[in-house]
Design a protein around this motif. Structure first.
Motif, PDB file in Angstrom:
ATOM      1  N   MET A 115       0.804  -1.190   0.000  1.00  0.00           N
ATOM      2  CA  MET A 115       0.000   0.000   0.000  1.00  0.00           C
ATOM      3  C   MET A 115       0.854   1.264   0.000  1.00  0.00           C
ATOM      4  N   LEU A 116       1.972   1.270   0.677  1.00  0.00           N
ATOM      5  CA  LEU A 116       2.826   2.450   0.742  1.00  0.00           C
ATOM      6  C   LEU A 116       4.131   2.209   0.010  1.00  0.00           C
ATOM      7  N   THR A 117       4.027   1.721  -1.214  1.00  0.00           N
ATOM      8  CA  THR A 117       5.223   1.386  -1.985  1.00  0.00           C
ATOM      9  C   THR A 117       6.011   2.620  -2.401  1.00  0.00           C
ATOM     10  N   GLY A 118       5.414   3.816  -2.301  1.00  0.00           N
ATOM     11  CA  GLY A 118       6.101   5.044  -2.683  1.00  0.00           C
ATOM     12  C   GLY A 118       6.978   5.619  -1.592  1.00  0.00           C
ATOM     13  N   ILE A 119       7.018   4.977  -0.430  1.00  0.00           N
ATOM     14  CA  ILE A 119       7.874   5.472   0.647  1.00  0.00           C
ATOM     15  C   ILE A 119       9.196   4.727   0.579  1.00  0.00           C
ATOM     16  N   GLY A 120      10.190   5.409   0.048  1.00  0.00           N
ATOM     17  CA  GLY A 120      11.523   4.838  -0.082  1.00  0.00           C
ATOM     18  C   GLY A 120      12.538   5.746   0.572  1.00  0.00           C
ATOM     19  N   GLY A 177       2.545  16.329   5.448  1.00  0.00           N
ATOM     20  CA  GLY A 177       1.093  16.222   5.412  1.00  0.00           C
ATOM     21  C   GLY A 177       0.620  15.018   4.627  1.00  0.00           C
ATOM     22  N   LEU A 178      -0.670  14.705   4.794  1.00  0.00           N
ATOM     23  CA  LEU A 178      -1.281  13.578   4.112  1.00  0.00           C
ATOM     24  C   LEU A 178      -2.773  13.830   3.992  1.00  0.00           C
ATOM     25  N   GLY A 179      -3.355  13.434   2.859  1.00  0.00           N
ATOM     26  CA  GLY A 179      -4.793  13.574   2.708  1.00  0.00           C
ATOM     27  C   GLY A 179      -5.274  13.180   1.329  1.00  0.00           C
ATOM     28  N   PRO A 180      -6.589  13.082   1.179  1.00  0.00           N
ATOM     29  CA  PRO A 180      -7.175  12.771  -0.132  1.00  0.00           C
ATOM     30  C   PRO A 180      -7.209  14.024  -1.003  1.00  0.00           C
ATOM     31  N   GLU A 204      -4.173   8.343  -4.661  1.00  0.00           N
ATOM     32  CA  GLU A 204      -4.596   8.652  -3.294  1.00  0.00           C
ATOM     33  C   GLU A 204      -3.861   7.729  -2.327  1.00  0.00           C
ATOM     34  N   PRO A 205      -3.554   8.145  -1.134  1.00  0.00           N
ATOM     35  CA  PRO A 205      -3.592   9.509  -0.635  1.00  0.00           C
ATOM     36  C   PRO A 205      -2.383  10.283  -1.152  1.00  0.00           C
TER      37      PRO A 205
END
Length: 149
Positions: A1-6, A30-33, A44-45
């Motif tokens: 789900m959070l594969t973009g956090i590297g 920050g984080l949000g839709p 998203e998000p």
């Protein structure tokens, strides 16, 4: 789900935290839709990293938007600009503009107008609308939460 956090994202978060703690800047994560659409193409998000400096009622800012759910949205949406702030306790309203860098995620063009509202404090809830000044059919709305350092 959070594969973009590297490593780039983790490094960016650490730089933002250090910028907020050791400089006069207010920096945030920050984080949000978002409101969806094709003006800013991110899954998203949407996460945000940014720094801002308030001088009287003028806020100078730089911000990066990308999706922690996708590892394929580099370089994301990046813009810098100025907002005129209207403190209306317990909120801050703002109007401004920015220059957005070209990227495959940016269909707004380079010049944007911005209107928004956020709560005050170290944890801020916000809603913001970014509208293209190049193409009147392109706009992007988002909301979420920011943690300010």
């Amino acid at each position: 789900m959070l594969t973009g956090i590297g490593l780039e994202t983790i490094g960016g978060i650490l730089v933002v935290i250090a910028g907020g703690e050791f400089t006069p800047l207010s920096c945030y994560v920050g984080l949000g839709p978002t409101g969806g659409g094709e003006s800013i193409r991110l899954e998203e998000p949407v996460g945000s990293l940014g720094c801002e400096l308030d001088v009287n009622r003028v806020r100078f800012f730089v911000e990066h938007l990308s999706s922690p759910a996708s590892g394929s949205d580099s370089p994301g949406f990046n813009h810098a600009g100025v907002k005129y702030i209207f403190p209306v306790a317990p909120f801050t309203a703002y109007l401004g503009g920015s220059y957005a860098l070209d990227s495959k995620q940016n269909n707004l063009g380079n010049y944007t107008g911005i209107a928004g509202l956020e709560t005050n404090g170290d944890v801020r809830f916000f809603v913001e609308h970014i509208h293209s000044l190049n193409d009147s059919d392109q706009s992007h709305s988002r909301m979420g939460i920011k943690v300010v350092f």
